[in-house]
Design a protein around this motif. Structure first.
Motif, mmCIF file in Angstrom:
data_model
loop_
_atom_site.group_PDB
_atom_site.id
_atom_site.type_symbol
_atom_site.label_atom_id
_atom_site.label_comp_id
_atom_site.label_asym_id
_atom_site.label_seq_id
_atom_site.Cartn_x
_atom_site.Cartn_y
_atom_site.Cartn_z
ATOM 1 N N LYS A 164 0.828 -1.205 0.000
ATOM 2 C CA LYS A 164 0.000 0.000 0.000
ATOM 3 C C LYS A 164 0.862 1.255 0.000
ATOM 4 C CE LYS A 164 -3.893 2.067 2.444
ATOM 5 N NZ LYS A 164 -4.823 1.941 3.597
ATOM 6 N N LYS A 165 1.962 1.246 0.785
ATOM 7 C CA LYS A 165 2.855 2.406 0.810
ATOM 8 C C LYS A 165 3.516 2.613 -0.543
ATOM 9 C CE LYS A 165 3.954 2.245 5.754
ATOM 10 N NZ LYS A 165 5.042 2.063 6.748
ATOM 11 N N GLN A 166 3.942 1.524 -1.175
ATOM 12 C CA GLN A 166 4.581 1.658 -2.483
ATOM 13 C C GLN A 166 3.611 2.208 -3.519
ATOM 14 O OE1 GLN A 166 6.220 -2.135 -3.478
ATOM 15 N NE2 GLN A 166 7.909 -2.011 -1.977
ATOM 16 N N SER A 167 2.360 1.771 -3.475
ATOM 17 C CA SER A 167 1.383 2.292 -4.432
ATOM 18 C C SER A 167 1.119 3.771 -4.196
ATOM 19 C CB SER A 167 0.085 1.495 -4.317
ATOM 20 O OG SER A 167 -0.472 1.636 -3.016
ATOM 21 N N GLN A 168 1.048 4.185 -2.920
ATOM 22 C CA GLN A 168 0.846 5.608 -2.638
ATOM 23 C C GLN A 168 2.046 6.435 -3.082
ATOM 24 O OE1 GLN A 168 -0.043 5.893 1.512
ATOM 25 N NE2 GLN A 168 -2.135 5.001 1.298
ATOM 26 N N ARG A 169 3.271 5.906 -2.875
ATOM 27 C CA ARG A 169 4.473 6.625 -3.291
ATOM 28 C C ARG A 169 4.520 6.759 -4.812
ATOM 29 N NH1 ARG A 169 9.415 3.733 -0.994
ATOM 30 N NH2 ARG A 169 8.179 4.155 0.887
ATOM 31 N N GLY A 170 4.114 5.703 -5.525
ATOM 32 C CA GLY A 170 4.102 5.774 -6.982
ATOM 33 C C GLY A 170 3.082 6.781 -7.490
ATOM 34 N N LYS A 171 1.926 6.841 -6.855
ATOM 35 C CA LYS A 171 0.921 7.824 -7.253
ATOM 36 C C LYS A 171 1.418 9.243 -7.020
ATOM 37 C CE LYS A 171 -3.120 4.896 -6.419
ATOM 38 N NZ LYS A 171 -4.354 4.734 -5.618
ATOM 39 N N ARG A 172 2.117 9.456 -5.886
ATOM 40 C CA ARG A 172 2.608 10.801 -5.578
ATOM 41 C C ARG A 172 3.659 11.225 -6.587
ATOM 42 N NH1 ARG A 172 4.593 9.730 -1.097
ATOM 43 N NH2 ARG A 172 2.639 9.810 0.081
ATOM 44 N N SER A 173 4.555 10.306 -6.965
ATOM 45 C CA SER A 173 5.602 10.655 -7.934
ATOM 46 C C SER A 173 5.001 10.942 -9.310
ATOM 47 C CB SER A 173 6.625 9.525 -8.018
ATOM 48 O OG SER A 173 5.995 8.330 -8.468
ATOM 49 N N ARG A 174 4.014 10.168 -9.720
ATOM 50 C CA ARG A 174 3.392 10.421 -11.019
ATOM 51 C C ARG A 174 2.648 11.744 -11.024
ATOM 52 N NH1 ARG A 174 2.381 4.808 -10.623
ATOM 53 N NH2 ARG A 174 0.279 5.219 -9.798
ATOM 54 N N ARG A 175 2.047 12.091 -9.883
ATOM 55 C CA ARG A 175 1.346 13.371 -9.804
ATOM 56 C C ARG A 175 2.336 14.531 -9.904
ATOM 57 N NH1 ARG A 175 -0.531 12.801 -5.162
ATOM 58 N NH2 ARG A 175 -2.309 11.499 -5.748
ATOM 59 N N GLN A 176 3.507 14.393 -9.249
ATOM 60 C CA GLN A 176 4.517 15.449 -9.319
ATOM 61 C C GLN A 176 5.053 15.596 -10.737
ATOM 62 O OE1 GLN A 176 7.441 14.454 -6.405
ATOM 63 N NE2 GLN A 176 6.100 14.926 -4.627
#
Length: 335
Positions: free
Chosen positions: A315-327
């Motif tokens: 779950k943490k990895q998926s949230q981190r990936g979403k944050r990086s793609r948003r940036q």
């Protein structure tokens, strides 16, 4: 003295004659209404009020006399109907009753009409009429009525006809009668093959081996592994008859319903061992402490913790990936 006796005899004879005449002749002010079909007679003459208000014996006698007179009139009407001998000249004399004039009430209410089905409503709306085809048709060749289908049907068997039509594009030198017989044999053989296939399919469906309830565990005992091997062996179409054997596997073929065999203690044996076994059972039943497998419980807890940790990490990895793609998307838009 003799004259008196003669007068008495004549008076008695006249009285008897009048009694006989009165027994068959009934006079009523109003004629009765008869319904011979229902053997019914309606008397609309009012009865004597004095006789009905009198004592019970007199009222009973009046009603009996009234019923007797009406019955006599009904029987007289029946004798006027045309009669015949039933069963020949020596049979009883019977009369033909006319059609009933009065409609008697029903014991139960008439049945309600059945509501039309959806198909009947649709057929009535579209004007569709049901036409029932008869099972017999006229055969012009045999000049008789024959069945529409099946054995000895109208038209007969094409293979037995005296005339065979040559189809278009066929070899004119080919024997059409032989072709019809060959097609019939092929059709019969095809139907028989389909029947045998259906029987074999039904037999296989009825003799399938149900899957054993095997659940994956962390450690399986020798008995469980042997049970798994037996189930895997008999899972083939030949029930393991032509399956290659494993190393150190017994030569005998395992039975289809092989399982753990129950063992019973001998009736006559060591009494001390039996006594200790019963005491241990009573001790376990009376103890309030639950029987707990510590090793199994610890392994279960460890697996549960590992699963929760893996889920949280994913779950943490998926949230981190979403944050990086948003940036990255925000940076592209700013450029």
């Amino acid at each position: 003295m003799a004259a008196v006796r003669v007068e008495e005899v004549l008076a008695a004879a006249e009285e008897q004659e009048a009694e006989k005449r009165r027994s068959v002749t009934v006079e009523k002010e109003l004629d009765l209404e008869f319904d011979l079909g229902n053997l019914l007679a309606l008397d609309r003459n009012p009865p004597a009020a004095a006789g009905l208000r009198g004592a019970a014996p007199g009222r009973e006698a009046l009603l009996r006399a009234l019923a007797r007179d009406n019955t006599q009139l009904l029987v007289a009407q029946l004798w006027e109907l045309p009669a015949e001998r039933a069963g020949g000249a020596g049979g009883p004399l019977v009369a033909r009753l006319p059609e009933p004039a009065f409609r008697l009430p029903r014991e139960k209410p008439p049945p309600r009409p059945r509501p039309p089905t959806r198909w009947e409503q649709f057929a009535r709306l579209k004007g569709i009429r049901r036409r029932k085809r008869t099972s017999l048709v006229w055969d012009e060749e045999a000049k008789e009525w024959r069945r529409r289908w099946g054995y000895r049907r109208a038209g007969g068997d094409p293979a037995r006809a005296w005339l065979a039509e040559v189809p278009e594009g066929a070899d004119p030198e080919e024997d059409q009668f032989a072709r019809l017989r060959r097609e019939k044999r092929e059709r019969v053989a095809r139907n028989e093959l389909n029947r045998l296939r259906n029987l074999a399919r039904a037999h296989r469906a009825g003799t399938t081996i149900p899957a054993a309830p095997l659940h994956p565990t962390g450690h399986q005992s020798r008995e469980e592994l042997g049970h798994v091997a037996r189930v895997a062996r008999v899972s083939t179409a030949s029930l393991g008859r032509f399956q290659p054997r494993l190393p150190k596997e017994p030569a005998e073929t395992p039975s289809r319903n092989a399982g753990k065999k129950r063992r019973f203690e001998p009736l006559l044996g060591n009494l001390a061992a039996e006594r200790s076994r019963h005491l241990e059972l009573l001790r376990d039943m009376g103890s309030k402490k639950p029987v707990l497998d510590i090793t199994r419980a610890v392994n279960k807890q460890l697996r549960q913790e590992e699963a929760e940790a893996a889920a949280a990490k994913g779950k943490k990895q998926s949230q981190r990936g979403k944050r990086s793609r948003r940036q990255q998307r925000t940076g592209r838009n700013s450029k």
